[in-house]
Design a protein around this motif. Sequence first.
Motif, PDB file in Angstrom:
ATOM      1  N   ASP A   1      13.320 -12.291   7.527  1.00 35.20           N
ATOM      2  CA  ASP A   1      14.539 -11.875   8.211  1.00 35.20           C
ATOM      3  C   ASP A   1      15.205 -10.780   7.388  1.00 35.20           C
ATOM      4  OD1 ASP A   1      16.840 -11.581   9.657  1.00 35.20           O
ATOM      5  OD2 ASP A   1      17.708 -13.517   9.079  1.00 35.20           O
TER       6      ASP A   1
ATOM      7  N   THR B   1      16.683 -14.977  12.423  1.00 35.62           N
ATOM      8  CA  THR B   1      15.363 -14.882  13.052  1.00 35.62           C
ATOM      9  C   THR B   1      14.575 -13.771  12.366  1.00 35.62           C
ATOM     10  OG1 THR B   1      16.202 -13.315  14.716  1.00 35.62           O
ATOM     11  CG2 THR B   1      16.216 -15.659  15.305  1.00 35.62           C
ATOM     12  N   ALA B   2      13.258 -13.926  12.352  1.00 32.38           N
ATOM     13  CA  ALA B   2      12.411 -12.946  11.668  1.00 32.38           C
ATOM     14  C   ALA B   2      12.158 -11.730  12.550  1.00 32.38           C
ATOM     15  CB  ALA B   2      11.089 -13.596  11.276  1.00 32.38           C
ATOM     16  N   GLN B   3      11.971 -10.589  11.909  1.00 32.13           N
ATOM     17  CA  GLN B   3      11.557  -9.376  12.607  1.00 32.13           C
ATOM     18  C   GLN B   3      10.044  -9.206  12.472  1.00 32.13           C
ATOM     19  OE1 GLN B   3      14.418  -9.054  10.230  1.00 32.13           O
ATOM     20  NE2 GLN B   3      15.401  -9.860  12.079  1.00 32.13           N
TER      21      GLN B   3
END
Length: 423
Positions: free
Chosen positions: A124, A130-132
């Motif tokens: 993140d 949330t992760a990219q």
Amino acid sequence: LAACQPAPSASLPPTVVPFPTVTPGRLVRGWLPTVIAPAASDSRLANPATAVALANQPTPAPDYAACPAPASPAWPPLPATGADVTAALQRFASDGGSAAAVEAGLRDEWNVLGAAVVVRGDVDLVGAGTAQMVMAYSAPGDGGTLLILGCANGRYVPLYQAVTGTLPQLVYVGDMNYDGRADLLYTSRQCSAETPDDCAYRTMLLTWDAVEGRFVNLLNTPMSSGEPPTVNDIDNDSVLEIVARLTDDGSAATGPLRTGGHIYDWNGQYYTLSIVQLDPPRFRIQIVHEADRAFRRSEFGQAVSLFRLALDDTTLRYWFNDEPALLRSYILYRLTLLLAYTSREAEALQAVQLSLETFPMPDAPVYADLLDTFWNTFQTTNNLNSACREVQAIISARPEAVSLLNRYGSRSPTYTANDLCPF
């Protein structure tokens, strides 16, 4: 008169700048609530200044935590351009495609990944929870590309994209400066269009700026090195330093290069060059270049010391085979200028006599001709400007005086006729 006196002689030790790292801290940011704009009937609109202020309300920040629901969309065919590749990846992720599916499609279907698979979906960088998706691939037409896709209001959008030519490498992904946010350090090997053999690794350090709503570079100066950098907590302060080793001693395209290392450290605002540790110069022309730089900075004592070092040090190597006579005559010429300017005429006369003994006319190198012309005119007129005008006339008739100095590659200084006699 005191200001024109030569500076004390100095050697050429490695430059060491202390670490600028500040005490690690943390920064807290928050969003103020958005005020709803008034209706057209609002009486406050009668005041023009109030109306302008109310019409320019801040827009809500995108919801970077709202991601599409997972799904299994079909992988698209390979587009023809880099822009179309970005759009196709954005659609695939927005339709529910996972980072693992993106990696498989880039590798197996499009065959645009290098030997080291570079697709990350586990970090993140924005701080939204949330992760990219971080991916490095080779796009049609563009070549190496780094793309970061992030969630925004239920879809994936490009948060960062860089066309790097060659395939970029992720050096480090994580919190480098101990501020509680993940950073991304990447590099790519780039070559000059004019001289394809002149190549270096160009490095960027990305961090997310929530106020600007974009990624920014934490390196305050361009970072270039002969090999990919590494990271290390050298001073054990929980802040990682960036270490760039300089191992390339040069080529015909670049000219001779200094080897050694650069260390970049965090100063509380950005990463800056903190320590420069260079190995001793190996080639005589490198000392000459340093002496000429000191000359241009009006550090005359330093310039004299360096020219004498270049003249007398027998361990220094030559870059070109024809340098022994050319460089020796050039060094004696530049010493004569400096010593005449600083009113050390007895020492200047010694340089003139050494030149006449080593390079008798008329077959002397061009710089011996410049020295002879300068000294004779200066002795007659006692005027540096008059002597330089005569030197410029010789340079006009013999342009090799400049071209011989400008053949040392793209990383070496560029000379003009005025540089050779600047008074």
